[in-house]
Design a protein around this motif. Structure first.
Motif, PDB file in Angstrom:
ATOM      1  N   SER A  20     -47.516   6.961 -21.597  1.00 43.73           N
ATOM      2  CA  SER A  20     -47.364   5.551 -21.885  1.00 43.73           C
ATOM      3  C   SER A  20     -48.237   4.488 -21.730  1.00 43.73           C
ATOM      4  CB  SER A  20     -46.772   4.824 -22.087  1.00 43.73           C
ATOM      5  OG  SER A  20     -44.579   5.680 -23.101  1.00 43.73           O
ATOM      6  N   ILE A  21     -49.297   3.878 -21.946  1.00 41.23           N
ATOM      7  CA  ILE A  21     -50.371   3.154 -21.811  1.00 41.23           C
ATOM      8  C   ILE A  21     -49.606   1.853 -21.832  1.00 41.23           C
ATOM      9  CG2 ILE A  21     -53.170   2.647 -22.312  1.00 41.23           C
ATOM     10  CD1 ILE A  21     -53.296   5.720 -22.484  1.00 41.23           C
ATOM     11  N   PRO A  22     -50.183   0.863 -21.407  1.00 42.46           N
ATOM     12  CA  PRO A  22     -50.041  -0.563 -21.589  1.00 42.46           C
ATOM     13  C   PRO A  22     -50.909  -1.389 -21.949  1.00 42.46           C
ATOM     14  CG  PRO A  22     -50.219  -0.484 -19.123  1.00 42.46           C
ATOM     15  CD  PRO A  22     -49.897   0.719 -19.601  1.00 42.46           C
ATOM     16  N   LEU A  23     -50.531  -2.373 -22.935  1.00 43.87           N
ATOM     17  CA  LEU A  23     -51.512  -2.675 -23.315  1.00 43.87           C
ATOM     18  C   LEU A  23     -51.914  -4.432 -23.216  1.00 43.87           C
ATOM     19  CD1 LEU A  23     -51.118  -1.987 -27.721  1.00 43.87           C
ATOM     20  CD2 LEU A  23     -52.633  -0.921 -26.042  1.00 43.87           C
ATOM     21  N   LEU A  24     -52.738  -4.360 -22.728  1.00 39.32           N
ATOM     22  CA  LEU A  24     -53.313  -5.715 -22.025  1.00 39.32           C
ATOM     23  C   LEU A  24     -54.350  -6.513 -22.622  1.00 39.32           C
ATOM     24  CD1 LEU A  24     -53.774  -4.462 -17.863  1.00 39.32           C
ATOM     25  CD2 LEU A  24     -51.187  -5.065 -19.311  1.00 39.32           C
ATOM     26  N   VAL A  25     -54.411  -7.954 -22.661  1.00 35.90           N
ATOM     27  CA  VAL A  25     -54.747  -9.127 -22.815  1.00 35.90           C
ATOM     28  C   VAL A  25     -54.600 -10.321 -22.227  1.00 35.90           C
ATOM     29  CG1 VAL A  25     -55.490 -10.587 -25.180  1.00 35.90           C
ATOM     30  CG2 VAL A  25     -53.716  -8.403 -25.399  1.00 35.90           C
ATOM     31  N   ARG A  26     -56.180 -10.185 -21.380  1.00 34.67           N
ATOM     32  CA  ARG A  26     -56.076 -11.187 -20.312  1.00 34.67           C
ATOM     33  C   ARG A  26     -55.148 -11.128 -18.814  1.00 34.67           C
ATOM     34  NH1 ARG A  26     -58.029 -14.109 -24.246  1.00 34.67           N
ATOM     35  NH2 ARG A  26     -55.755 -15.208 -24.901  1.00 34.67           N
ATOM     36  N   GLY A  27     -54.405  -9.688 -19.204  1.00 28.67           N
ATOM     37  CA  GLY A  27     -53.635  -9.618 -18.172  1.00 28.67           C
ATOM     38  C   GLY A  27     -52.399  -9.708 -18.252  1.00 28.67           C
ATOM     39  N   GLU A  41     -56.882   5.352 -22.175  1.00 28.68           N
ATOM     40  CA  GLU A  41     -57.408   4.597 -21.689  1.00 28.68           C
ATOM     41  C   GLU A  41     -58.587   3.865 -22.701  1.00 28.68           C
ATOM     42  OE1 GLU A  41     -57.632   3.975 -17.082  1.00 28.68           O
ATOM     43  OE2 GLU A  41     -58.013   6.387 -17.663  1.00 28.68           O
ATOM     44  N   GLN A  42     -59.540   4.181 -22.571  1.00 31.69           N
ATOM     45  CA  GLN A  42     -60.836   4.396 -23.743  1.00 31.69           C
ATOM     46  C   GLN A  42     -59.929   3.715 -25.381  1.00 31.69           C
ATOM     47  OE1 GLN A  42     -63.602   7.022 -24.294  1.00 31.69           O
ATOM     48  NE2 GLN A  42     -63.761   7.600 -21.859  1.00 31.69           N
ATOM     49  N   PHE A  43     -59.035   4.181 -25.768  1.00 35.89           N
ATOM     50  CA  PHE A  43     -58.691   3.485 -27.276  1.00 35.89           C
ATOM     51  C   PHE A  43     -57.598   2.635 -26.784  1.00 35.89           C
ATOM     52  CE2 PHE A  43     -55.344   3.608 -29.971  1.00 35.89           C
ATOM     53  CZ  PHE A  43     -56.100   3.147 -31.462  1.00 35.89           C
ATOM     54  N   ALA A  44     -57.150   2.106 -25.281  1.00 37.66           N
ATOM     55  CA  ALA A  44     -55.947   1.466 -25.093  1.00 37.66           C
ATOM     56  C   ALA A  44     -56.497  -0.156 -25.140  1.00 37.66           C
ATOM     57  CB  ALA A  44     -55.014   1.562 -23.999  1.00 37.66           C
ATOM     58  N   ALA A  45     -58.048  -0.375 -24.746  1.00 43.24           N
ATOM     59  CA  ALA A  45     -58.656  -1.707 -23.978  1.00 43.24           C
ATOM     60  C   ALA A  45     -58.616  -2.234 -25.461  1.00 43.24           C
ATOM     61  CB  ALA A  45     -59.271  -1.653 -23.981  1.00 43.24           C
ATOM     62  N   PRO A  46     -59.736  -1.712 -26.848  1.00 38.52           N
ATOM     63  CA  PRO A  46     -59.139  -2.539 -28.343  1.00 38.52           C
ATOM     64  C   PRO A  46     -58.239  -2.305 -29.067  1.00 38.52           C
ATOM     65  CG  PRO A  46     -60.560  -0.149 -28.172  1.00 38.52           C
ATOM     66  CD  PRO A  46     -60.104  -0.484 -26.448  1.00 38.52           C
ATOM     67  N   ALA A  47     -57.398  -1.149 -28.672  1.00 41.53           N
ATOM     68  CA  ALA A  47     -56.107  -1.101 -29.297  1.00 41.53           C
ATOM     69  C   ALA A  47     -54.939  -2.688 -28.283  1.00 41.53           C
ATOM     70  CB  ALA A  47     -55.255  -0.526 -28.939  1.00 41.53           C
ATOM     71  N   GLY A  48     -55.485  -3.031 -27.516  1.00 41.39           N
ATOM     72  CA  GLY A  48     -54.549  -3.991 -26.751  1.00 41.39           C
ATOM     73  C   GLY A  48     -55.490  -5.634 -27.380  1.00 41.39           C
ATOM     74  N   ILE A  49     -56.772  -5.597 -27.566  1.00 45.00           N
ATOM     75  CA  ILE A  49     -57.054  -6.612 -28.468  1.00 45.00           C
ATOM     76  C   ILE A  49     -56.265  -7.146 -29.740  1.00 45.00           C
ATOM     77  CG2 ILE A  49     -59.121  -7.593 -29.448  1.00 45.00           C
ATOM     78  CD1 ILE A  49     -60.668  -6.459 -26.761  1.00 45.00           C
ATOM     79  N   THR A  50     -56.394  -5.888 -30.433  1.00 40.40           N
ATOM     80  CA  THR A  50     -56.211  -5.687 -31.719  1.00 40.40           C
ATOM     81  C   THR A  50     -55.133  -5.410 -32.153  1.00 40.40           C
ATOM     82  OG1 THR A  50     -57.636  -3.976 -32.767  1.00 40.40           O
ATOM     83  CG2 THR A  50     -55.725  -4.560 -33.508  1.00 40.40           C
ATOM     84  N   VAL A  51     -53.684  -5.665 -31.214  1.00 39.38           N
ATOM     85  CA  VAL A  51     -52.577  -5.852 -31.025  1.00 39.38           C
ATOM     86  C   VAL A  51     -52.282  -7.511 -30.968  1.00 39.38           C
ATOM     87  CG1 VAL A  51     -50.829  -6.043 -29.733  1.00 39.38           C
ATOM     88  CG2 VAL A  51     -51.514  -3.744 -30.682  1.00 39.38           C
ATOM     89  N   GLY A  52     -53.335  -7.924 -29.960  1.00 46.32           N
ATOM     90  CA  GLY A  52     -53.113  -9.471 -29.574  1.00 46.32           C
ATOM     91  C   GLY A  52     -53.188 -10.229 -30.334  1.00 46.32           C
ATOM     92  N   ASN A  53     -54.416  -9.686 -31.110  1.00 46.91           N
ATOM     93  CA  ASN A  53     -54.821 -10.649 -32.516  1.00 46.91           C
ATOM     94  C   ASN A  53     -53.882 -11.134 -33.256  1.00 46.91           C
ATOM     95  OD1 ASN A  53     -57.342 -11.032 -31.256  1.00 46.91           O
ATOM     96  ND2 ASN A  53     -58.445  -9.416 -32.460  1.00 46.91           N
ATOM     97  N   ILE A  54     -53.324  -9.561 -33.803  1.00 48.05           N
ATOM     98  CA  ILE A  54     -52.369  -9.377 -34.350  1.00 48.05           C
ATOM     99  C   ILE A  54     -50.584 -10.273 -34.112  1.00 48.05           C
ATOM    100  CG2 ILE A  54     -50.188  -7.843 -35.420  1.00 48.05           C
ATOM    101  CD1 ILE A  54     -52.429  -6.264 -34.776  1.00 48.05           C
ATOM    102  N   GLN A  55     -50.595 -10.110 -32.624  1.00 44.41           N
ATOM    103  CA  GLN A  55     -49.891 -10.811 -33.029  1.00 44.41           C
ATOM    104  C   GLN A  55     -49.732 -13.008 -32.689  1.00 44.41           C
ATOM    105  OE1 GLN A  55     -49.032  -9.736 -28.393  1.00 44.41           O
ATOM    106  NE2 GLN A  55     -46.679  -9.745 -28.752  1.00 44.41           N
ATOM    107  N   VAL A  56     -50.976 -13.301 -32.556  1.00 45.63           N
ATOM    108  CA  VAL A  56     -51.023 -14.432 -32.876  1.00 45.63           C
ATOM    109  C   VAL A  56     -51.477 -14.848 -33.846  1.00 45.63           C
ATOM    110  CG1 VAL A  56     -53.325 -16.342 -32.628  1.00 45.63           C
ATOM    111  CG2 VAL A  56     -53.279 -14.781 -31.090  1.00 45.63           C
ATOM    112  N   LEU A  57     -51.725 -13.753 -35.502  1.00 45.51           N
ATOM    113  CA  LEU A  57     -51.292 -14.405 -36.340  1.00 45.51           C
ATOM    114  C   LEU A  57     -50.433 -14.202 -36.660  1.00 45.51           C
ATOM    115  CD1 LEU A  57     -54.735 -12.273 -37.846  1.00 45.51           C
ATOM    116  CD2 LEU A  57     -54.727 -14.445 -37.844  1.00 45.51           C
ATOM    117  N   HIS A  58     -49.466 -12.822 -36.623  1.00 43.56           N
ATOM    118  CA  HIS A  58     -47.918 -13.321 -36.696  1.00 43.56           C
ATOM    119  C   HIS A  58     -47.425 -14.203 -36.515  1.00 43.56           C
ATOM    120  CE1 HIS A  58     -44.478 -11.219 -38.061  1.00 43.56           C
ATOM    121  NE2 HIS A  58     -43.980 -11.404 -37.285  1.00 43.56           N
ATOM    122  N   ALA A  59     -48.292 -15.369 -35.192  1.00 43.68           N
ATOM    123  CA  ALA A  59     -47.624 -16.474 -35.137  1.00 43.68           C
ATOM    124  C   ALA A  59     -47.374 -17.410 -35.415  1.00 43.68           C
ATOM    125  CB  ALA A  59     -47.401 -15.960 -33.195  1.00 43.68           C
ATOM    126  N   ALA A  60     -48.524 -17.760 -35.900  1.00 40.64           N
ATOM    127  CA  ALA A  60     -49.500 -18.246 -36.348  1.00 40.64           C
ATOM    128  C   ALA A  60     -48.029 -18.375 -38.069  1.00 40.64           C
ATOM    129  CB  ALA A  60     -50.945 -18.848 -36.974  1.00 40.64           C
TER     130      ALA A  60
END
Length: 276
Positions: free
Chosen positions: A150-157, A182-201
């Motif tokens: 299990s790998i946490p997805l991080l956006v700006r900490g 780990e290599q996949f998780a970094a961009p995946a975190g950004i993708t999930v973060g962007n999805i959350q922003v769009l969903h919230a908007a």
């Protein structure tokens, strides 16, 4: 051991398998799979109305990126203080859904929840004997699932979710597999973060539209009541509010009912006039 081995939490008394026997050809092939998976993230279209479908596509890419996996899931949580609150999750296989259901809904513990709470990668090579999750581990083992990553997805900490990767064999995830994850998780975190922003908007826009619609209906209802009683706007609104409280029905629904009733009566009058 690799330089990454100190960066994740391992099962007590059980070492993460080293990369013995990994050929250069296999390493190159795995690296290409990760590159392909990351490119796939860039091609995702975040349809805010189908959040779980987008997460399912990310989960499919996780399986491509991490060797040894039999199934994977992606979980999104509400960012903020306190324990993680799961908002949505998607999986690649039925057994992964069952495993994550154990974590979130039955046991309240497991590698995903721990990873999201601590912000650290969690590796287990034998869930049934892993004393970090005494309630979850034995149940997972009875489902013939023995390894977890299990790998946490991080956006700006800030933790916004987690990748959860499972295998039926014990000690399925080597240090090489963890490094690729780990290599996949970094961009995946950004993708999930962007999805959350769009969903919230999208949610805020929907709420605003509903509020504007409700306001218009309430104003119409106030106008109807004033035309009948000759009272003020405040008196008409108080009447709507009292009806809402008395019937325990939302004010907007009371207003809509009044407007619909007025429209029906107007149509009936026109029909009688046409027939006379």
């Amino acid at each position: 051991m690799s330089e990454h081995s100190a960066e994740f939490d391992r099962q007590t008394g059980r070492a993460v398998p080293p990369d013995q026997g990994l050929t250069q050809a296999q390493s190159d092939s795995d690296d290409q799979d990760v590159t392909t998976a990351v490119q796939g993230l860039a091609g995702l279209v975040a349809d805010v109305d189908e959040l779980e479908q987008v997460l399912a596509q990310i989960a499919d890419l996780v399986v491509l990126a991490v060797p040894g996996s039999d199934g994977a899931g992606v979980t999104v949580v509400r960012a903020g203080d306190g324990p993680p609150v799961v908002l949505a999750w998607a999986v690649t296989a039925a057994f992964v859904r069952e495993i994550d259901h154990l974590q979130y809904d039955i046991c309240g513990e497991g590698p995903c929840l721990t990873a999201m709470r601590t912000g650290r990668i969690l590796v287990s090579g034998s869930l049934g004997s892993d004393d970090r999750w005494p309630r979850f581990g034995g149940r997972a083992a009875r489902l013939q699932v023995h390894s977890a990553l299990s790998i946490p997805l991080l956006v700006r900490g800030t933790v916004v979710g987690a990748l959860n990767i499972y295998a039926r064999k014990r000690d399925a995830f080597t240090e090489h597999a963890v490094r690729l994850a780990e290599q996949f998780a970094a961009p995946a975190g950004i993708t999930v973060g962007n999805i959350q922003v769009l969903h919230a908007a999208h949610a805020r826009a929907t709420q605003l539209q509903a509020a504007l619609t409700n306001r218009a209906v309430i104003d119409q209802a106030i106008g109807i009541l004033r035309s009948r009683s000759g009272g003020s706007s405040e008196e008409a609104f108080d009447r709507l509010r009292q009806t809402s409280q008395g019937e325990n029905v939302k004010l907007a629904d009371i207003a809509q009912r009044l407007v619909d009733e007025a429209v029906r009566r107007a149509h009936a009058r026109h029909a009688r006039s046409d027939n006379s």
